[in-house]
Each structure stands twice: as structure tokens, then as C-alpha cells.
Motif scaffolding. Structure first.
Motif, PDB file in Angstrom:
ATOM      1  N   ASP A 395       3.258  12.355  48.821  1.00 33.54           N
ATOM      2  CA  ASP A 395       2.877  13.734  49.076  1.00 33.54           C
ATOM      3  C   ASP A 395       2.791  14.005  50.576  1.00 33.54           C
ATOM      4  O   ASP A 395       2.323  13.151  51.346  1.00 33.54           O
ATOM      5  CB  ASP A 395       1.507  14.055  48.449  1.00 33.54           C
ATOM      6  CG  ASP A 395       1.510  13.878  46.954  1.00 33.54           C
ATOM      7  OD1 ASP A 395       2.443  14.386  46.315  1.00 33.54           O
ATOM      8  OD2 ASP A 395       0.597  13.221  46.436  1.00 33.54           O
ATOM      9  N   PHE A 396       3.232  15.190  50.945  1.00 33.16           N
ATOM     10  CA  PHE A 396       3.029  15.694  52.294  1.00 33.16           C
ATOM     11  C   PHE A 396       1.960  16.769  52.190  1.00 33.16           C
ATOM     12  O   PHE A 396       2.101  17.714  51.413  1.00 33.16           O
ATOM     13  CB  PHE A 396       4.328  16.259  52.866  1.00 33.16           C
ATOM     14  CG  PHE A 396       5.412  15.223  52.986  1.00 33.16           C
ATOM     15  CD1 PHE A 396       5.498  14.415  54.102  1.00 33.16           C
ATOM     16  CD2 PHE A 396       6.337  15.047  51.969  1.00 33.16           C
ATOM     17  CE1 PHE A 396       6.489  13.445  54.203  1.00 33.16           C
ATOM     18  CE2 PHE A 396       7.332  14.098  52.062  1.00 33.16           C
ATOM     19  CZ  PHE A 396       7.407  13.284  53.192  1.00 33.16           C
ATOM     20  N   THR A 397       0.900  16.630  52.960  1.00 37.16           N
ATOM     21  CA  THR A 397      -0.272  17.476  52.761  1.00 37.16           C
ATOM     22  C   THR A 397      -0.678  18.192  54.038  1.00 37.16           C
ATOM     23  O   THR A 397      -0.359  17.770  55.151  1.00 37.16           O
ATOM     24  CB  THR A 397      -1.474  16.642  52.266  1.00 37.16           C
ATOM     25  OG1 THR A 397      -1.794  15.644  53.247  1.00 37.16           O
ATOM     26  CG2 THR A 397      -1.154  15.958  50.951  1.00 37.16           C
ATOM     27  N   HIS A 398      -1.378  19.288  53.826  1.00 35.59           N
ATOM     28  CA  HIS A 398      -2.035  20.026  54.904  1.00 35.59           C
ATOM     29  C   HIS A 398      -3.384  20.465  54.365  1.00 35.59           C
ATOM     30  O   HIS A 398      -3.478  20.973  53.251  1.00 35.59           O
ATOM     31  CB  HIS A 398      -1.207  21.244  55.317  1.00 35.59           C
ATOM     32  CG  HIS A 398      -1.973  22.206  56.193  1.00 35.59           C
ATOM     33  ND1 HIS A 398      -2.159  21.993  57.530  1.00 35.59           N
ATOM     34  CD2 HIS A 398      -2.606  23.369  55.900  1.00 35.59           C
ATOM     35  CE1 HIS A 398      -2.868  22.996  58.042  1.00 35.59           C
ATOM     36  NE2 HIS A 398      -3.143  23.836  57.057  1.00 35.59           N
ATOM     37  N   ILE A 406       0.453  12.329  55.251  1.00 36.22           N
ATOM     38  CA  ILE A 406       1.376  11.707  54.305  1.00 36.22           C
ATOM     39  C   ILE A 406       0.542  10.814  53.390  1.00 36.22           C
ATOM     40  O   ILE A 406      -0.171   9.925  53.866  1.00 36.22           O
ATOM     41  CB  ILE A 406       2.454  10.869  55.018  1.00 36.22           C
ATOM     42  CG1 ILE A 406       3.261  11.741  55.982  1.00 36.22           C
ATOM     43  CG2 ILE A 406       3.382  10.214  54.006  1.00 36.22           C
ATOM     44  CD1 ILE A 406       4.268  10.959  56.804  1.00 36.22           C
ATOM     45  N   GLY A 407       0.617  11.083  52.107  1.00 35.75           N
ATOM     46  CA  GLY A 407      -0.180  10.314  51.160  1.00 35.75           C
ATOM     47  C   GLY A 407       0.680   9.685  50.081  1.00 35.75           C
ATOM     48  O   GLY A 407       1.700  10.236  49.674  1.00 35.75           O
ATOM     49  N   MET A 408       0.264   8.522  49.632  1.00 39.73           N
ATOM     50  CA  MET A 408       0.976   7.850  48.548  1.00 39.73           C
ATOM     51  C   MET A 408      -0.038   7.361  47.525  1.00 39.73           C
ATOM     52  O   MET A 408      -1.107   6.856  47.876  1.00 39.73           O
ATOM     53  CB  MET A 408       1.789   6.670  49.088  1.00 39.73           C
ATOM     54  CG  MET A 408       2.619   5.982  48.007  1.00 39.73           C
ATOM     55  SD  MET A 408       3.731   4.735  48.681  1.00 39.73           S
ATOM     56  CE  MET A 408       4.601   4.240  47.176  1.00 39.73           C
ATOM     57  N   THR A 409       0.307   7.524  46.271  1.00 36.39           N
ATOM     58  CA  THR A 409      -0.555   7.098  45.178  1.00 36.39           C
ATOM     59  C   THR A 409       0.256   6.281  44.184  1.00 36.39           C
ATOM     60  O   THR A 409       1.373   6.663  43.831  1.00 36.39           O
ATOM     61  CB  THR A 409      -1.174   8.309  44.455  1.00 36.39           C
ATOM     62  OG1 THR A 409      -1.899   9.108  45.391  1.00 36.39           O
ATOM     63  CG2 THR A 409      -2.118   7.863  43.351  1.00 36.39           C
ATOM     64  N   ILE A 410      -0.283   5.167  43.760  1.00 36.24           N
ATOM     65  CA  ILE A 410       0.328   4.385  42.684  1.00 36.24           C
ATOM     66  C   ILE A 410      -0.675   4.317  41.534  1.00 36.24           C
ATOM     67  O   ILE A 410      -1.870   4.147  41.753  1.00 36.24           O
ATOM     68  CB  ILE A 410       0.745   2.972  43.152  1.00 36.24           C
ATOM     69  CG1 ILE A 410      -0.442   2.213  43.743  1.00 36.24           C
ATOM     70  CG2 ILE A 410       1.868   3.055  44.166  1.00 36.24           C
ATOM     71  CD1 ILE A 410      -0.116   0.765  44.105  1.00 36.24           C
TER      72      ILE A 410
END
Length: 851
Positions: A395-398, A406-410
Motif C-alpha cells: 500500500d501507498f499511504t497518506h 509505503i506499507g506491506m502486510t502479509i
């Protein structure tokens, strides 16, 4: 300033160029550009959107009163290939010269380049061809208008039109409708040859849409068909469909009144080459069979395991992997009941909500064991999802904390954990972000990070030691979720560790309503770097440092530049002031400022423990993602610390030196909090939408606490709030955002946004935002930050602006430029429009719509 002036000049220049385009450039001679449609009904102008939707031709769209797309189309060269070739026809030697430099093939390809062809294709596809008045289409429009008003009950409607010139090659169309008097229903009767349906109809006549005295409307007849069909199919009429209902309408010698005869025919079916009819039967359910591991490949296989629970028969082609009760609880089709579509829908929804099966298939067949042929066997086919599944997302977040992240989830999902249709999810997440608001001594772009681990276990039922079926029946699809999580933030404020647990009940009282009850939701927030406070909250440091330069008497508190040393000097100076070891006295304004700074520092650096119970109710009329005519209302009430205080009182536990109870050597928070959020959208067609939002929230500390934890406080400003201010930079009250991260325990927010199409997937918006935050019933002493009476509503800040949204299908990129219209932080008399300029504007970046 020079750059801003250049941009403004360029913007004005482009506007002049586009405005200078001739809007009738592509309109042939003796033809007219359609500029406006008007509909007059019985000599009165109407704004009925449904009536205007009947028109075949509509004027070219406008953007703020300007036909932008039409003028873009007019800028295009409609025949770029001919224009390119004409250049060489007029100057043959030019082609030869270019062919010597480039190959002939390359010269020919030049005509297909963006410069010659591509830019014109873009202008044509982005623009809009002129709408030229066509009398053939006018006739079609009038025919549709006649049908429209005929269906509204005006059987003697007459139509005409006028074309009036509005300028050179421009005209408007006035449609003139004479409806005459409306036809009224005089009597309604029914002719039914199936006795069972006749009896059913009599029980539902009170809710009929066709009643004497009501004006004729075609839609009422269609809705009445659907209403009766739904009622019959929910009371056993398995084979009934709307096409079995017809209406005979008699107007002979009745004037403007109608006699209606509703005819319901018998059931017809194919028997060989013949079509036969017979009275409808009302079917009952004789058996319910559930195939728990069905696939097309197993359809003809051998059943190896089975079980029965509450008259529901479970079958499995392999060993049965589910507790019979877990499956039977999802079945609303009961043996002995009449067939009902509602029970089929509820069963499908419940199984789908379990998230352990693919969408179920529910089928019925006539039970051949019943000689009367009035029984059905319900067969439910379930195809299990994989027990283990792995997923990941980037994910690209604001947000109001990070300018960019920049976030990543598994995630690992385990289904049917205890054979009761439970679902376990374990996820790990990480995020790196950038924020100009954080301390960044090494001047690196990604100056913030966060990681965490979460685990949740979902049960498809209410877990309580007593039954809840009478309060929350299974038709409300109840569930219970237990979760636990840990996260850690680095270089975000004071850096934090966050431990959380929750035990939650969810159910849907009605189709579009949801309810959530958090039996408990606990959070422990630990600040890892409290000594960094004055590096993070720089405004507090500046205020304290200015006072320190005047009143500090201890040379060890300052550095070579006479500034207070963080953290030893700042804390020592504060202690000196509060202990009256400086020239400041408690009545001095500077002394009160130091008290306020220390009060805020203590509040924001203390670790927090929150143990809350809450109830949230949400209702909406939104039908799907494309619905732009709906409302959403959400209400929440939360109580924190009350149970802990009750236990402490009953147990007669000791209080600390502050007179408060502790748990794990930490004063827990105690407050009551309530929120109301209302969103309404109006769809004006052609992608024009008006959206409004109102929000009110208040959290009152009491008992074991005299303030609200930072994580439960409110802030104002930002891309999803009042867009004329940066996040956390508005309020509280009229304080002019003295601190770096301004928060309070009461908030009012009002927003309105008009959205419209600009070009293709690019949409525009005009918005107005109002709101502020205040402190109420807590330890803050600054009168400018407090809400004391309704007179403080004059401190509601007002912002406005415009923005653009680009739809990428899976999310929307949003840019909003906000301006301050009314700034309560300014002196009285200088609050209106004093900051309404580009220098004080705020550019907001966001993902998806603000509401």
C-alpha cells in the motif's frame, strides 16, 4: 513569489486561449448549437430530472459555466492526415529534402506522431462534439415525454416545441406539455382461479399499492406485481412468478376514473408437447440436505460420512470436518415450514458470511415420496475454501501523521480452526514513511517507521454463557471476534509501543444496519523516548525558551547560545518556576504559560492504559459502489475505566498520591465518549454529486482521570477535515494552534462538496468546510481553548476551495487546495477573508474521497 506569479499568469493565459475558441466553429451553416433545454408543463417551467432524462439531445456539458470539453474538441484538427499531406502537396521539394535526411518511411510515420495526429486524437476523445439541434431527435424526445406523462396518469397528454435563437448559430428548445387531468383509480378487484392464492391475497390487501382514489402510475402496477410475488413466494408458492399477474383496466364511460381488475392465472407447465395448467400449490419443506464438501467432480461420488442436527442432514464425500451445529445454525430452511425465498436468501448470506465456503448453491426438488406433490427437498451445496491461505498487500499511504508512506502486510488465514467454522487470521505489517513534521537530524527521506503483529479469531456466533437467540436471533448473522495486537513506532513523536486486545460482538439488525458491541477494548501505550518531547513539540520549546532567556537563573540549564538545554535544562527550569525559585510569580502570564507547557508535557509523555467498552450502530441506504444517492449515519458511545473503578471501589483498593487508582503501577484512563457522524449524497445525474457531512464528538474525563489520552482526542485540519488548515494546526478554539500537535476533547465538523466531471476520469470538486475543536471539563486552563457556552460557536473556522480527483478504479487520487475564509485565531474584526490568499492556502493530498 516570482514562481507563483508565473503560474498564475500561465493559468490566466491558458484560460484566455481556451475562452477565445469559437464554440460554433464546428456547427454547419443553417444549423444551430443546442444551448439549453426547457420543459414547460401546463405553461409552467419544471425542473423534474426524470422528465429531462427523456430528452434525446442535451446541451454540451459545462464546467463552472464554461463549455470546456466542447472547446477542446474545437481545438482538434479533425483530419490531421490530410493536413499533413497538404504540406507536401503545396511544397513538393520539402518531402524530398526530409527524405534525404530521414527515410521515406520515417517521414510518412511522422504524420502518425503525437505532434500531428496523437494530440488531435487526444483532443477529440477528451473533448465533446457540438450538440447540433436535430428535429428528428426532437420528435423522439416528444414521444418519450408523452410516454413519460402517460405513465404518470395523464392519458390525454399533448406535446409541442419551439426553437428560439440565442445567438449566431445557437438556439434553445422549449418543450411544451399539456397534460390534461390525471386519471384516478375508482375500484380494484381481483380474479384468481387458485383458491390458495386467493386466501393469501386477502391477508395482504392492506398494503396494496393500488387503492381507490389514487392517481394512476404505471410504476405502481409493476411494484404491486413484485410485492404480491414476493409475498406468495414467501408463503409456499414455489412456482409463482410476476408474469402470472396481469391487469385489465376499464375506462369506458368512466370519465377520468379507472376500474382495475387484477387477474392471477393458474400455473402453466410443459408436459411433453403440450402446455397444461393447474391451480398453484403451496409447498412445505420435507427435508434439508447439506453437502459440506461438494465439487462438480464429486457430484456422482459416494457419501462417506453424515450427521443430523435439528432436522438438518449433513453429508460429506470424505470425513465430515465440521461440527453439525455450526453448519445447521447457518440454515434457515426448516423442515415442516412453507417454502420461503427469504429463508433461502438468509441461508446464502449466512454461509457466505462464514468465509469458509465459496458462495453456496441452494436448490429445491419436489419430494417424490409425497403423493400430493406438495413437498420440497432443500439441497444446499457447499464448496469449502482452502483451509490455509496466504496473502500479501503493498500500500501507498497518506495520512495526518505521514506525508507519504509505503506499507506491506502479509496475512495467514486458517479456516475452520476448531471444526466450528471459526477463522483465525495472523498478520504482520510494516511501514516506512516520510514526514516533514518529525524530528529529522540526519535529513533522510524515510524518517519514520512502524511494524506490528496482529491476531484475530472469529466465531460465527455470540459467545456468552447464556443464550441470546431472543435478543439477537441468528437471522441477524451474529459473530464474535477476539483479537490481540502489538505495534512499535520509531521516530514518530516520542516513539511508541502499543499493545491492544479486544473482544467484540457484531450483528446486522437489518439488511443495511450493523451493530458492534466491544465487551472490552484495551490499549496500553508506552512512550519509548519521552526525553525527546521538546525536540518533537518545537512550539512548546520555543515558548519555554523565550521565557527562560528572561527568567532562568541557573547557568547549567543553558548552552553557549543562551538556549535551554533539552532535556536537562528545560526540565530544571520548569521545576524552578513551579517551585517559585525564579522571579516569576503564579499570577504572571509567563508563569501560567510554563504551567500549561508542563501540564501538556506530562499528559503527552505519560504512558496510557485504556480499558473501554463501546457500542456502535451504523445504518445506510447505499445499495452498491455505484450508488451516489444515499446516506450513512453512525453513532458510537464508549465508556473507559468504569469497570476498573467499580472493581477498585468494591475491592477497597488503595489510591496513589494523586488520589487515583492504578493498574500495573499505571493510572488508567476513565472517560465517557460519544460520536455522531452523518453523510448524505445527492446524485444530480451526469456525474454531478453533492455530498455533505456533519460530525460531533465529545469525550468527558471523570473519576480516575482529568484528561483524555492523546490517542482518543480530536484534532482539526487536514485532507479529510477542514482543508484550509494543515492537520493538527486548527484550534483548540481561538488559540491560533500554539502547539505542534493540537488536540482537544470536543469536535464539531461540517463539510459540503460538489463533485463534477471535468475530463474522462478526471473529476473536479468545490468544497466548503467548517469546524473546530475545544477543551471541555478537563485540565486545560487557557480560556481561548475552552468551550464554555454556545457563544463559542463563533470560533467555528470556515474554509473553502477546489480540488481534482483522478479515478484509477481501485482507488482515487485526490488534490485539494483549501483557503481560509474565517479564521477564529485572528483578532475580532479581522477574522473574515484576511488569510484568503495563495500564501495562506493549503494543498492537500489524499487517497479516495474525504467522505
Amino acid at each position: 513569489m516570482k514562481n507563483i506569479t508565473t503560474k498564475i499568469a500561465l493559468f490566466i493565459l491558458i484560460g484566455i486561449i481556451i475562452s477565445a475558441c469559437d464554440s460554433v466553429k464546428r456547427v454547419p451553416e443553417n444549423k444551430n448549437l443546442l444551448t439549453k433545454n426547457s420543459i414547460f408543463v401546463n405553461d409552467k417551467s419544471v425542473k423534474d430530472e426524470n422528465a429531462y432524462n427523456q430528452l434525446y439531445q442535451k446541451p454540451n456539458g459545462k464546467l463552472l459555466g464554461f463549455r470546456l470539453r466542447l472547446n477542446l474538441y474545437n481545438l482538434a484538427n479533425l483530419n490531421p492526415d490530410s493536413t499533413f499531406q497538404a504540406k507536401f502537396d503545396q511544397n513538393p521539394g520539402r518531402y524530398e529534402r526530409l527524405s534525404k535526411i530521414y527515410s521515406a518511411k520515417q517521414v510518412d510515420r511522422l504524420g502518425k506522431s503525437f505532434l500531428y495526429s496523437g494530440i488531435n486524437d487526444f483532443l477529440k476523445s477528451t473533448g465533446e462534439a457540438p450538440v447540433i439541434i436535430d428535429t428528428t431527435k426532437i420528435q423522439k424526445s416528444m414521444l418519450r415525454l408523452r410516454y413519460y406523462y402517460f405513465n404518470e396518469g395523464f392519458f390525454d397528454v399533448k406535446t409541442d416545441y419551439d426553437i428560439d435563437s440565442t445567438g449566431r448559430k445557437k438556439a434553445r428548445i422549449d418543450y411544451k406539455i399539456n397534460t390534461g387531468s390525471a386519471y384516478i383509480i375508482d375500484s380494484v378487484r381481483a380474479t384468481i382461479t387458485t383458491p390458495a392464492l386467493d386466501s393469501l391475497l386477502k391477508t395482504t390487501r392492506r398494503t396494496s399499492l393500488l387503492v381507490p382514489g389514487k392517481q394512476y402510475k404505471t410504476t405502481d402496477f409493476e411494484e404491486e406485481k413484485n410485492r404480491i410475488t414476493t409475498y406468495f413466494r414467501n408463503h409456499g408458492a414455489y412456482n409463482f412468478q410476476p408474469n402470472y399477474i396481469s391487469f385489465d383496466i376499464d375506462t369506458i364511460e368512466k370519465g377520468k376514473k379507472l376500474d382495475i381488475n387484477m387477474i392471477i392465472n393458474d400455473y402453466s407447465y410443459q408436459d411433453g408437447d403440450s402446455t397444461r395448467t393447474e391451480p398453484f400449490k403451496l409447498y412445505k419443506i420435507s427435508d434439508v440436505h447439506v453437502y459440506t464438501d461438494y465439487t462438480a467432480a464429486k457430484a456422482k461420488g459416494v457419501i462417506r460420512d453424515s450427521a443430523t442436527y435439528n432436522n438438518v442432514h449433513l453429508y460429506s464425500y470424505e470425513k465430515l470436518k465440521y461440527k453439525p451445529r455450526a453448519i445447521a445454525d447457518a440454515v434457515f430452511i426448516n423442515k415442516g415450514d412453507y417454502f420461503a425465498d427469504n429463508n433461502t436468501i438468509l441461508t446464502s448470506r449466512y454461509f457466505n458470511n462464514l468465509k469458509i465456503f465459496n458462495y453456496p448453491s441452494v436448490q429445491y426438488e419436489v419430494d417424490k415420496r409425497d403423493s400430493t406433490r406438495r413437498s420440497l427437498i432443500a439441497k444446499i451445496y457447499l464448496t469449502p475454501r482452502k483451509k490455509f491461505s496466504f496473502g500479501s498487500s503493498l500500500d501507498f499511504t497518506h495520512s495526518n501523521i505521514q506525508d507519504f508512506g509505503i506499507g506491506m502486510t502479509i496475512t495467514q488465514t486458517i479456516r475452520n480452526v476448531f471444526n466450528g467454522a471459526e477463522t483465525l487470521q495472523i498478520s504482520a505489517r510494516g511501514n516506512i514513511g516520510s514526514s516533514k513534521d518529525f524530528a529529522n537530524p540526519r535529513n533522510i527521506f524515510f524518517n519514520a517507521s512502524e511494524y506490528g503483529v496482529d491476531m484475530s479469531l472469529n466465531f460465527p456466533r455470540i459467545l456468552l454463557p447464556f443464550g441470546t437467540e431472543k435478543i439477537i436471533p441468528k437471522s441477524m448473522i451474529p459473530s464474535t471476534a477476539a483479537s490481540i495486537g502489538f505495534s512499535k513506532q520509531n521516530n514518530i513523536g516520542l516513539d511508541k509501543e502499543n499493545f491492544s486486545t479486544a473482544f467484540t460482538y457484531n450483528w446486522t439488525p437489518k439488511r443495511n444496519n450493523t451493530a458492534r458491541f466491544d465487551l472490552f477494548n484495551s490499549q496500553y501505550v508506552r512512550n519509548l523516548n519521552p526525553s525527546n518531547y521538546f525536540n518533537v513539540y518545537n512550539s512548546s520549546y520555543k515558548s519555554l525558551n523565550e521565557i527562560g532567556k528572561l527568567y532562568n537563573t541557573d547557568i547549567s540549564n543553558i548552552d553557549g547560545d543562551q538556549n535551554l538545554i533539552i532535556n536537562t535544562g528545560t526540565q530544571a527550569f520548569i521545576d524552578d518556576v513551579l517551585a517559585d525559585r525564579t522571579a516569576l510569580r503564579s499570577t504572571d502570564k509567563a508563569h501560567q504559560t510554563v504551567e500549561s507547557i508542563e501540564e501538556r508535557r506530562m499528559r503527552l509523555t505519560e504512558n496510557d492504559f485504556i480499558f473501554a467498552t463501546s457500542y456502535t450502530f451504523t445504518t445506510t441506504t447505499k445499495r452498491n459502489l455505484l450508488d451516489n444517492n444515499f446516506y450513512v449515519f453512525k453513532a458510537k458511545i464508549e465508556s473507559a475505566g468504569t469497570l476498573l473503578s467499580l472493581i477498585s471501589d468494591v475491592g477497597n483498593l488503595k489510591r496513589n498520591e494523586n488520589g487515583n487508582y492504578q493498574i500495573f503501577n499505571l493510572e488508567y484512563s476513565e472517560y465517557i465518549k460519544t460520536e455522531f457522524d452523518y453523510i448524505k449524497h445527492w446524485d444530480f445525474s451526469r456525474e454531478n454529486v453533492l455530498a455533505v457531512r456533519s460530525f460531533f464528538g465529545i469525550a468527558i474525563p471523570f473519576g480516575n482521570a482529568n484528561y483524555i489520552p492523546f490517542s482518543r482526542s480530536y484534532y482539526a485540519g487536514g485532507s479529510n477535515d477542514n482543508r484550509g488548515w494543515q492537520p493538527y494546526s486548527l484550534g483548540p478554539g481561538s488559540t491560533n494552534a500554539l502547539n505542534d500537535f493540537n488536540e482537544a476533547n470536543m469536535k464539531i465538523s461540517l463539510s459540503a462538496e460538489y463533485r463534477f466531471k471535468v475530463l474522462g476520469d478526471l473529476k473536479g470538486a468545490l468544497f466548503v468546510d467548517a469546524g473546530n475543536i475545544w477543551n471541555i471539563a478537563d485540565i486545560v486552563t487557557d480560556p481561548d481553548a475552552k468551550f464554555d457556552s454556545l457563544k463559542d460557536l463563533k470560533e467555528l473556522a470556515l474554509g473553502t476551495g477546489y480540488g481534482f480527483r483522478y479515478d484509477l478504479n481501485f482507488f482515487v487520487i485526490r488534490l485539494d487546495l483549501g483557503f481560509k475564509v474565517y479564521n477564529p485565531a485572528n483578532e475580532t474584526g479581522r477574522r473574515w477573508l484576511k488569510d484568503f490568499n495563495l500564501g495562506s492556502s493549503v494543498l492537500n493530498f489524499g487517497i479516495n474521497y474525504p467522505f
